[in-house]
Motif scaffolding. Structure first.
Motif, PDB file in Angstrom:
ATOM      1  N   ALA A 172     -45.730 -17.065  74.927  1.00  0.00           N
ATOM      2  CA  ALA A 172     -44.917 -16.042  74.970  1.00  0.00           C
ATOM      3  C   ALA A 172     -45.473 -14.832  74.492  1.00  0.00           C
ATOM      4  CB  ALA A 172     -43.534 -16.276  74.408  1.00  0.00           C
ATOM      5  N   GLY A 173     -46.720 -14.522  75.018  1.00  0.00           N
ATOM      6  CA  GLY A 173     -47.572 -13.318  74.567  1.00  0.00           C
ATOM      7  C   GLY A 173     -47.646 -13.253  73.046  1.00  0.00           C
ATOM      8  N   CYS A 201     -40.754 -22.370  88.778  1.00  0.00           N
ATOM      9  CA  CYS A 201     -41.626 -21.839  87.852  1.00  0.00           C
ATOM     10  C   CYS A 201     -42.900 -21.659  88.732  1.00  0.00           C
ATOM     11  CB  CYS A 201     -41.904 -22.927  86.711  1.00  0.00           C
ATOM     12  SG  CYS A 201     -40.493 -23.712  86.114  1.00  0.00           S
ATOM     13  N   TRP A 222     -47.259  -9.097  77.711  1.00  0.00           N
ATOM     14  CA  TRP A 222     -48.357  -9.991  77.640  1.00  0.00           C
ATOM     15  C   TRP A 222     -49.633  -9.528  78.201  1.00  0.00           C
ATOM     16  CZ3 TRP A 222     -50.472 -12.751  81.962  1.00  0.00           C
ATOM     17  CH2 TRP A 222     -49.862 -12.353  83.207  1.00  0.00           C
ATOM     18  N   ARG A 270     -53.749 -23.579  74.365  1.00  0.00           N
ATOM     19  CA  ARG A 270     -53.726 -22.419  73.407  1.00  0.00           C
ATOM     20  C   ARG A 270     -52.991 -22.449  72.379  1.00  0.00           C
ATOM     21  NH1 ARG A 270     -53.565 -19.621  79.021  1.00  0.00           N
ATOM     22  NH2 ARG A 270     -51.349 -19.319  78.791  1.00  0.00           N
ATOM     23  N   TRP A 291     -38.546 -21.500  74.127  1.00  0.00           N
ATOM     24  CA  TRP A 291     -38.945 -20.425  75.114  1.00  0.00           C
ATOM     25  C   TRP A 291     -38.275 -20.603  76.432  1.00  0.00           C
ATOM     26  CZ3 TRP A 291     -40.012 -15.813  75.829  1.00  0.00           C
ATOM     27  CH2 TRP A 291     -40.797 -15.267  77.355  1.00  0.00           C
ATOM     28  N   LYS A 327     -37.388 -13.096  73.335  1.00  0.00           N
ATOM     29  CA  LYS A 327     -38.128 -11.946  73.299  1.00  0.00           C
ATOM     30  C   LYS A 327     -37.282 -10.927  74.350  1.00  0.00           C
ATOM     31  CE  LYS A 327     -43.045 -11.018  74.577  1.00  0.00           C
ATOM     32  NZ  LYS A 327     -44.113 -11.468  74.992  1.00  0.00           N
ATOM     33  N   SER A 383     -36.741 -10.912  85.539  1.00  0.00           N
ATOM     34  CA  SER A 383     -37.134 -10.903  86.839  1.00  0.00           C
ATOM     35  C   SER A 383     -36.900 -12.523  87.612  1.00  0.00           C
ATOM     36  CB  SER A 383     -38.515 -10.441  87.209  1.00  0.00           C
ATOM     37  OG  SER A 383     -38.638  -9.338  86.354  1.00  0.00           O
ATOM     38  N   GLY A 384     -36.713 -13.527  86.643  1.00  0.00           N
ATOM     39  CA  GLY A 384     -36.906 -14.866  87.114  1.00  0.00           C
ATOM     40  C   GLY A 384     -35.511 -15.424  87.300  1.00  0.00           C
ATOM     41  N   TYR A 385     -35.111 -15.914  85.914  1.00  0.00           N
ATOM     42  CA  TYR A 385     -34.110 -16.762  85.517  1.00  0.00           C
ATOM     43  C   TYR A 385     -32.666 -16.098  86.237  1.00  0.00           C
ATOM     44  CZ  TYR A 385     -36.510 -20.199  82.281  1.00  0.00           C
ATOM     45  OH  TYR A 385     -37.009 -21.026  81.771  1.00  0.00           O
ATOM     46  N   PRO A 410     -48.235 -15.387  82.960  1.00  0.00           N
ATOM     47  CA  PRO A 410     -49.521 -15.956  82.684  1.00  0.00           C
ATOM     48  C   PRO A 410     -50.091 -17.236  83.252  1.00  0.00           C
ATOM     49  CG  PRO A 410     -48.084 -15.338  80.840  1.00  0.00           C
ATOM     50  CD  PRO A 410     -47.274 -15.286  81.997  1.00  0.00           C
ATOM     51  N   CYS A 452     -44.209 -17.995  89.838  1.00  0.00           N
ATOM     52  CA  CYS A 452     -44.786 -17.124  89.115  1.00  0.00           C
ATOM     53  C   CYS A 452     -45.848 -17.441  88.236  1.00  0.00           C
ATOM     54  CB  CYS A 452     -43.450 -16.366  87.870  1.00  0.00           C
ATOM     55  SG  CYS A 452     -42.031 -15.501  88.615  1.00  0.00           S
ATOM     56  N   HIS A 453     -46.015 -18.678  88.235  1.00  0.00           N
ATOM     57  CA  HIS A 453     -47.094 -18.946  87.369  1.00  0.00           C
ATOM     58  C   HIS A 453     -48.275 -20.016  88.117  1.00  0.00           C
ATOM     59  CE1 HIS A 453     -45.391 -17.936  83.461  1.00  0.00           C
ATOM     60  NE2 HIS A 453     -44.320 -18.616  84.100  1.00  0.00           N
ATOM     61  N   ASN A 496     -53.244 -14.170  77.069  1.00  0.00           N
ATOM     62  CA  ASN A 496     -52.813 -14.133  75.556  1.00  0.00           C
ATOM     63  C   ASN A 496     -53.823 -14.580  74.753  1.00  0.00           C
ATOM     64  OD1 ASN A 496     -50.292 -12.956  76.204  1.00  0.00           O
ATOM     65  ND2 ASN A 496     -49.491 -14.881  76.756  1.00  0.00           N
ATOM     66  N   MET A 512     -39.858 -12.947  82.528  1.00  0.00           N
ATOM     67  CA  MET A 512     -39.608 -14.050  82.978  1.00  0.00           C
ATOM     68  C   MET A 512     -38.068 -14.483  83.205  1.00  0.00           C
ATOM     69  SD  MET A 512     -40.895 -17.717  81.609  1.00  0.00           S
ATOM     70  CE  MET A 512     -40.032 -19.001  81.040  1.00  0.00           C
TER      71      MET A 512
END
Ligand code: HEC
Ligand code: CU
Length: 414
Positions: free
Chosen positions: A359-360, A330, A151, A355, A373, A381, A389-391, A347, A333-334, A170, A386
């Motif tokens: 998702a990019g 969440c 992204w 927007r 998503w 994707k 490295s996250g879920y 992002p 990271c955001h 994005n 996300m």
């Protein structure tokens, strides 16, 4: 030497096959033949793209003339000297002569002439597209674009020439009629920044400061794409550029600088019935090209509509989503400014609801696609950070009903 098919037969067949496979590869898409797709370079909506397109046409015309001359001579020689009988085919070749100096000198002169015709506009184009012309430097607007797998982050730094001092992802919003000078950065591998209708591509290279400039002649909504292979989801690493008239641009900047919107919920109110999580096919990434009544969507108008809060909002559902944004981590990271979310790995979501894509640039930003998503990014994707490295390491699981609440919350962030 002896093919089962006489070449007389074989050549046209192979040509027909090549042409047919081209048609098949294009998926018979009319836009392919008209060359009018979202990411066509045949439409130039700014001076940089226009300069590159005109260079393309100069090259096409010069080489077309050469092609026609060489092709005609070749056709003439082939027909004139072809073997007309079995005896011809087995005859000794005719006496071989050496070239004619006058013809050779003429051919060299003609080639040099053709190269000069191409090189003059090429050099002019390289100079022009490299950096904002001196006369327009003072008017240039500076933005930094950073590539992430998969992204784009857009910074409007305050320190450089009075930028707005905001961060978005994005979707790059720019003022029309002004040269936009974009610093190109990457945090991981090499990406390439490309908005075909506005300017050619330039790579984003680790540890190297690259830049490009572009300008939009009129308000519009343009598609961008990473153009350098960068891993699993390279092909769907997209973004959009929205060009706005100066007044609208200033209004957008003011709205983006504000902290995230709050939707007040009455104390103790329970969310209304929530929609079922829609099911999508894995590779279903389509964009609506038509409104419900069948009229074509004007993407810029669609973007403008997206800036306004939905007419009906379930404040209690939004409050539930806001709480989940913390409990599901969440916020690690955001960033959501004003709502206590400080993360920077993904992002900035402070105004994600305004927007048109998520998702990019891959999915349309509708509550259904957002929930899709959030519930299962890995199905949308491949390899995305996300999920990877996250879920996975943080053991985040989002149930369908929770994804719907999170989507309602994020959608409210206009
Ligand atoms: C490990 C860090 C991480 C965590 C935790 C995380 N995300 Fe993300 N998120 C990302 C990254 C990275 C992307 C960009 C992915 C891409 O497009 O390839 C992203 C993208 C998004 C997007 C799309 C934004 C856009 O403009 O394209 C949304 C919406 C989102 N995340 C919501 C959430 C929600 C809701 C949660 C909690 C359930 C969450 N994220 C948890 C890292 C994370
Ligand atoms: Cu990339």
């Amino acid at each position: 030497m002896h093919s089962p098919f006489p070449s007389r037969f074989f050549r046209p067949v192979s040509q027909i096959l090549a042409f047919a496979s081209l048609i098949l590869l294009s998926g018979c898409d009319l836009n392919f033949w008209k060359m009018q797709g979202h990411q066509t370079t045949m439409i130039a909506n700014g001076p940089v793209a226009a300069s590159q397109l005109s260079l393309f046409w100069v090259t096409v015309w010069v080489t077309l003339v050469i092609f026609i001359i060489v092709g005609a001579v070749l056709a003439y020689a082939t027909i004139k000297f072809k073997a007309r009988s079995d005896a011809d085919e087995h005859a000794e070749p005719p006496p071989q002569g050496h070239g004619n100096p006058m013809v050779e000198i003429a051919l060299i002169a003609a080639s040099v002439f053709a190269l000069v015709i191409i090189s003059i506009p090429t050099l002019k184009g390289i100079w022009y597209t490299h950096d904002v012309p001196e006369a327009q430097k003072a008017d240039a607007y500076n933005i930094t674009a950073t590539g992430y797998q998969w992204w784009f982050k857009f910074d409007y730094p305050e320190k450089i020439d009075g930028g707005a001092g905001l961060v978005t992802g994005n979707e790059l919003v720019i003022p029309v009629g002004r040269p936009i000078r974009i610093q190109l950065r990457t945090v991981d591998v090499i990406h390439s920044f490309w908005v075909p209708k506005l300017a050619g591509k330039v790579d984003m290279i680790p540890n190297r400061g690259n830049f490009l400039w572009l300008q939009a002649d009129a308000p519009g909504y343009f598609w961008g794409q990473c153009a350098e292979y960068c891993g699993d989801s390279h092909a769907v690493m997209r973004f959009r550029v929205v060009a706005l008239a100066p007044m609208e641009f200033a209004a957008w900047v003011a709205a983006q600088k504000a902290p995230a919107r709050n939707v007040a919920a009455a104390a103790g109110a329970a969310p209304g019935p929530r929609p079922q999580l829609a099911t999508f096919k894995q590779n279903e990434y389509g964009y609506s090209e038509k409104w419900a009544d069948g009229s074509p969507i004007n993407p810029l108008q669609n973007w403008v509509d997206q800036q306004k809060p939905a007419a009906t909002e379930d404040a209690a559902l939004i409050a539930e989503g806001k709480a989940l944004f913390g409990t599901k981590l969440c916020l690690a990271c955001h960033t959501i400014r004003g709502h206590g979310a400080p993360g920077i790995a993904g992002p900035d979501l402070t105004h994600v609801g305004s927007r048109t894509t998520v998702a990019g640039g891959l999915l349309e930003n509708t509550p259904a696609q957002l929930a899709r998503w959030i519930a299962h990014p890995e199905l949308v994707k491949p390899g995305n950070k996300m999920y990877a490295s996250g879920y996975v390491p943080m053991n985040i699981k989002v149930a369908d009903a929770e994804a719907v609440a999170l989507a309602a919350y994020l959608t409210s962030l206009k």
